[in-house]
Structure formats: C-alpha cells, structure tokens
Design an enzyme around this catalytic site. Sequence first.
Site, mmCIF file in Angstrom:
data_model
loop_
_atom_site.group_PDB
_atom_site.id
_atom_site.type_symbol
_atom_site.label_atom_id
_atom_site.label_comp_id
_atom_site.label_asym_id
_atom_site.label_seq_id
_atom_site.Cartn_x
_atom_site.Cartn_y
_atom_site.Cartn_z
ATOM 1 N N ASN A 13 -30.206 10.226 15.616
ATOM 2 C CA ASN A 13 -30.830 10.235 14.286
ATOM 3 C C ASN A 13 -31.568 8.908 14.107
ATOM 4 O O ASN A 13 -30.945 7.863 13.900
ATOM 5 C CB ASN A 13 -29.744 10.401 13.218
ATOM 6 C CG ASN A 13 -30.312 10.308 11.800
ATOM 7 O OD1 ASN A 13 -31.531 10.300 11.603
ATOM 8 N ND2 ASN A 13 -29.428 10.231 10.816
ATOM 9 N N LYS A 15 -33.409 8.004 11.718
ATOM 10 C CA LYS A 15 -33.567 7.613 10.313
ATOM 11 C C LYS A 15 -35.035 7.194 10.089
ATOM 12 O O LYS A 15 -35.918 7.812 10.667
ATOM 13 C CB LYS A 15 -32.546 6.532 9.940
ATOM 14 C CG LYS A 15 -31.111 6.976 10.330
ATOM 15 C CD LYS A 15 -30.027 6.116 9.788
ATOM 16 C CE LYS A 15 -28.675 6.683 10.226
ATOM 17 N NZ LYS A 15 -27.539 5.978 9.677
ATOM 18 N N HIS A 107 -26.881 14.688 5.495
ATOM 19 C CA HIS A 107 -26.495 13.358 5.975
ATOM 20 C C HIS A 107 -26.000 12.545 4.780
ATOM 21 O O HIS A 107 -26.515 12.694 3.666
ATOM 22 C CB HIS A 107 -27.681 12.668 6.651
ATOM 23 C CG HIS A 107 -27.263 11.414 7.350
ATOM 24 N ND1 HIS A 107 -27.093 10.221 6.686
ATOM 25 C CD2 HIS A 107 -26.938 11.184 8.639
ATOM 26 C CE1 HIS A 107 -26.682 9.307 7.552
ATOM 27 N NE2 HIS A 107 -26.578 9.862 8.741
ATOM 28 N N GLU A 109 -26.575 9.682 3.842
ATOM 29 C CA GLU A 109 -27.633 8.932 3.141
ATOM 30 C C GLU A 109 -28.423 9.834 2.192
ATOM 31 O O GLU A 109 -28.934 9.387 1.178
ATOM 32 C CB GLU A 109 -28.545 8.243 4.179
ATOM 33 C CG GLU A 109 -27.823 7.051 4.798
ATOM 34 C CD GLU A 109 -28.193 6.750 6.235
ATOM 35 O OE1 GLU A 109 -29.261 7.178 6.700
ATOM 36 O OE2 GLU A 109 -27.371 6.078 6.907
ATOM 37 N N GLU A 183 -19.094 12.493 10.141
ATOM 38 C CA GLU A 183 -19.528 11.103 10.079
ATOM 39 C C GLU A 183 -18.806 10.392 8.933
ATOM 40 O O GLU A 183 -19.254 10.483 7.773
ATOM 41 C CB GLU A 183 -21.034 11.022 9.824
ATOM 42 C CG GLU A 183 -21.882 11.614 10.927
ATOM 43 C CD GLU A 183 -23.261 10.962 10.977
ATOM 44 O OE1 GLU A 183 -23.589 10.395 12.023
ATOM 45 O OE2 GLU A 183 -23.982 10.996 9.972
ATOM 46 N N GLY A 189 -23.032 2.561 10.605
ATOM 47 C CA GLY A 189 -23.720 1.271 10.580
ATOM 48 C C GLY A 189 -22.790 0.082 10.442
ATOM 49 O O GLY A 189 -23.239 -1.029 10.190
ATOM 50 N N SER A 229 -21.236 4.475 14.318
ATOM 51 C CA SER A 229 -21.086 3.356 15.254
ATOM 52 C C SER A 229 -20.738 3.797 16.676
ATOM 53 O O SER A 229 -19.947 3.137 17.365
ATOM 54 C CB SER A 229 -20.069 2.341 14.716
ATOM 55 O OG SER A 229 -20.530 1.806 13.482
HETATM 56 P P1 13P Z 1 -24.762 4.496 13.285
HETATM 57 O O1 13P Z 1 -24.629 5.075 14.687
HETATM 58 O O2 13P Z 1 -25.853 3.476 13.189
HETATM 59 O O3 13P Z 1 -23.454 4.057 12.748
HETATM 60 O O4 13P Z 1 -25.275 5.713 12.346
HETATM 61 C C1 13P Z 1 -24.622 6.925 12.374
HETATM 62 C C2 13P Z 1 -25.419 7.915 11.631
HETATM 63 O O5 13P Z 1 -25.557 7.842 10.418
HETATM 64 C C3 13P Z 1 -26.056 8.989 12.412
HETATM 65 O O6 13P Z 1 -26.520 10.001 11.586
#
Ligand code: 13P
Length: 271
Positions: A13, A15, A107, A109, A183, A189, A229
């Site tokens: 992803n 983003k 997601h 976010e 997740e 992150g 992560s």
């Molecule tokens: P990270 O791998 O940066 O923690 O992000 C995970 C994520 O949100 C994937 O959709």
Amino acid sequence: MAKVKRVPFIAGNWKMNLDHLQSIAFVQKLAWTLKDANHDFGVDGAEVAVFPPFTDLRSVQTLVAADKLDVRFGGQDLSEHDSGAYTGEISGAFLSSLDCRYVLVGHSERRTMHGETDEQLARKVAAALKHGLVPVLCVGETADDLEAHGPSAVPVAQLKAGLAGLAGLAGLSGTPELVVAYEPVWAIGSGKAATPEQAEQVAARLRETLAEVLGDDVAAATRILYGGSVKSSNIASLMREPNIDGALVGGASLDVAEFASISRFSKHVGT
Ligand code: 13P
C-alpha cells in the site's frame, strides 16, 4: 474446515507516495527483482500486488500489460456509487476497466481521517464485488480498543459489519472472493509490529467469523493478511502462523529491494 492451499499474498500500500513516473520505474524494477528471486524460490512464490495512488494506475496498467509483468495492482479505495455527481470519487467500474484486480476497502486511515463507517464500508465491499474487483477489507483495533475490549472484538465486529452487504448482493455468481487484512492501528507506521502470536490469535478469530458468516469453504479459501510495520526481518515469523497468508505492507513497500525480499519469505500455506 476443508484443507485448501492459499497462495501467499504480499500487497504494497503506497498510500500517497510515488507519482506516475516514479510508479513506472518502481514496478519495472520490482518485476525484474522478483523474476531473479523466483529462480531461488520456484513455484512457491507469492502473488505480489501494489496499490498506487489513482493517478498512477493507468501507467502501471500500461507497463504491466506491455511487458507481461507478474505484478498485480489495485486501487486504495473506491466509491460506493457506480457513477454520478460525486466529486472526487472513483467508481469501481473505472478501476475494473484499468485491469485492477484488487481494491482496498476500509483502511484505518480512511476510517479515521475520512470518517468512513462500517455501513458505508459494507456498501463499498458490495460495490467492489459487483464490479469484479476483489475487496481487501481492512480491519483493526486502536490501542484504546485493545485496552478496553481485548485484541479481537473490534476487528471481528468490523469484519461482520463489512460483510453485511453480501447477503443481498444480486447477480453475484459463485463464491465471493475477498481478502481480509488485519491491521492493528497501533502497529501501523510505529516500527513495532504485532508479535506473530498476537497476529495469529486475531487472524484465527477472523477466519472463524468468515466461517460463521460465509461458510467453511469461503473461510478456508480466503486469504488473511497481517499489516503494521511489516519488514523483511519480521515477515518469516509472521508467515509461519497457520492463519496468516501474507502481508499488507506500508512504509517498507516503497523500497523495491525491501519489498521484493518481503515477497521472497512467503510460502504456500494451508489449513
Ligand atoms: P506500515 O507498514 O508503514 O506500518 O503501514 C501498514 C499499512 O497501513 C498498510 O496498509
């Protein structure tokens, strides 16, 4: 539950990173690196997909089709509507016509920054299936949820809610294919992934929930990913767990070498 081989799935992803020119260089390099890696890893390789920003998709599609690359791609979101006066929205029909196979739905976010609700996400799951896309339904608890309700209550409730639209989906032939991504929001992150045991505990509950709602066959065939992560240094231990079939990778998916080496650590898994 029936024994089924689930092909491991490593999804990146991006983003809001990498523009359409950068996406071409990235996908080209990724495909070459994976090809080299496959000499070592043979048929047990993972299915690998990238989820670029919408403005990159046409470039990625053109490259993948022209060079017959073994990389899948998908959108990071879709509209619950097919078309109309929805400024800024992207229809699943448009993603389908760009050869997207997958689309992320819900997601964290999107849930937190864009206020997407479980009811709306159920409509998005249904819209994805209607347009021939495989929804990658993202679920996960915040640190506060974890403290208040324990590890699986919120992800299980989000999964049930996300599947709520399926029963009434007219014209859907056969068994719906979907992917579930667990997740934990506290791991995204943060540099601190869930332990394999923590991730497996929730993934197992999510598979039980799939069996309750959609039946044993769908539950056995559905891939459940872990995200938060993920790096090349922790993917192998996560993938050793029986209910974890791959990863949804954020930050580490922006580095070609790192993302390719995450893909290398996957294996065929089965229940
Ligand atoms: P990270 O791998 O940066 O923690 O992000 C995970 C994520 O949100 C994937 O959709």
